[in-house]
Design a protein around this motif. Structure first.
Motif, short mmCIF file in Angstrom:
data_model
loop_
_atom_site.label_atom_id
_atom_site.label_comp_id
_atom_site.label_asym_id
_atom_site.label_seq_id
_atom_site.Cartn_x
_atom_site.Cartn_y
_atom_site.Cartn_z
N ARG A 14 79.26 9.36 60.54
CA ARG A 14 80.20 7.91 60.55
C ARG A 14 79.66 7.32 59.36
O ARG A 14 78.60 6.87 59.12
N LEU A 15 80.84 6.85 58.86
CA LEU A 15 80.59 5.92 57.53
C LEU A 15 80.95 4.61 57.91
O LEU A 15 82.11 4.48 58.06
N GLU A 16 79.83 3.74 57.64
CA GLU A 16 79.86 2.43 58.07
C GLU A 16 80.38 1.61 57.02
O GLU A 16 80.14 1.83 55.88
N VAL A 17 81.34 0.58 57.28
CA VAL A 17 81.99 -0.18 56.35
C VAL A 17 81.51 -1.67 56.59
O VAL A 17 81.62 -2.04 57.93
N PHE A 18 81.10 -2.30 55.90
CA PHE A 18 80.64 -3.83 56.08
C PHE A 18 80.70 -4.95 54.85
O PHE A 18 81.27 -4.18 53.92
N LYS A 19 80.47 -6.26 55.22
CA LYS A 19 81.14 -6.84 54.15
C LYS A 19 79.95 -8.03 53.98
O LYS A 19 79.41 -8.51 55.16
N SER A 20 79.56 -8.27 52.84
CA SER A 20 78.26 -9.31 52.43
C SER A 20 78.73 -10.83 52.44
O SER A 20 80.05 -11.08 52.52
N ILE A 21 78.19 -11.84 52.48
CA ILE A 21 78.22 -13.25 52.41
C ILE A 21 78.93 -13.33 51.51
O ILE A 21 80.04 -14.23 51.16
N ASP A 22 78.77 -12.83 50.22
CA ASP A 22 79.62 -13.08 49.04
C ASP A 22 80.67 -12.05 48.96
O ASP A 22 81.70 -12.47 47.79
N SER A 28 77.86 2.92 53.97
CA SER A 28 76.58 3.91 54.02
C SER A 28 76.93 4.66 55.27
O SER A 28 77.61 4.27 56.19
N TYR A 29 76.14 5.94 55.48
CA TYR A 29 76.41 6.52 56.54
C TYR A 29 75.58 5.95 57.78
O TYR A 29 74.19 5.52 57.36
N ARG A 30 75.87 6.02 58.77
CA ARG A 30 75.08 5.38 60.17
C ARG A 30 74.01 6.65 60.18
O ARG A 30 74.12 7.89 60.17
N ASN A 31 72.65 5.84 60.35
CA ASN A 31 71.38 6.67 60.83
C ASN A 31 71.12 7.69 59.69
O ASN A 31 70.50 8.76 59.66
N ALA A 32 71.38 7.26 58.20
CA ALA A 32 71.17 8.37 57.11
C ALA A 32 70.18 7.51 56.30
O ALA A 32 70.38 6.43 55.90
N GLU A 33 69.26 8.28 55.70
CA GLU A 33 68.32 8.00 54.64
C GLU A 33 68.47 8.88 53.65
O GLU A 33 68.42 10.30 53.85
N VAL A 34 67.96 8.51 52.23
CA VAL A 34 67.70 9.46 51.37
C VAL A 34 66.22 9.95 51.26
O VAL A 34 65.28 8.92 51.31
N LYS A 35 65.96 11.17 51.00
CA LYS A 35 64.60 11.76 51.22
C LYS A 35 64.27 11.66 49.52
O LYS A 35 65.00 12.22 48.70
N ASP A 36 63.00 10.96 49.15
CA ASP A 36 62.52 10.90 48.07
C ASP A 36 61.38 11.41 48.12
O ASP A 36 60.35 10.45 48.25
#
Length: 82
Positions: A14-22, A28-36
């Motif tokens: 799931r690709l989540e879409v959101f809006k900032s205060i600005d 970002s993908y839901r429940n996804a993190e980049v492995k570094d």
């Protein structure tokens, strides 16, 4: 192919879409993190509109490994080629 088409083509995620205060759009993908290395890092793409946010996000994750549901039995890792 547009960045949004590439991001939306990933099955079962799931690709989540959101809006900032600005007023900026974020994605970002839901429940996804980049492995570094040994670390998992949260990442989002930002822009003035949906396509710009998708392009920013794809640039940030391109060539990296995404980890979905990192702390569950349903953990999945994929390499982003985009």
């Amino acid at each position: 192919m547009k960045s949004s088409d590439i991001l939306l083509s990933l099955d079962h995620e799931r690709l989540e879409v959101f809006k900032s205060i600005d007023g900026y759009i974020g994605v970002s993908y839901r429940n996804a993190e980049v492995k570094d290395g040994m670390f998992l890092i949260s990442n989002s793409g930002w822009g003035n509109d949906f396509e710009e946010a998708c392009s920013d996000y794809l640039n940030k994750i391109r060539g990296k490994k995404l980890v979905f549901n990192a702390y569950s039995d349903d953990r999945r890792e994929i390499m982003v080629l985009g």
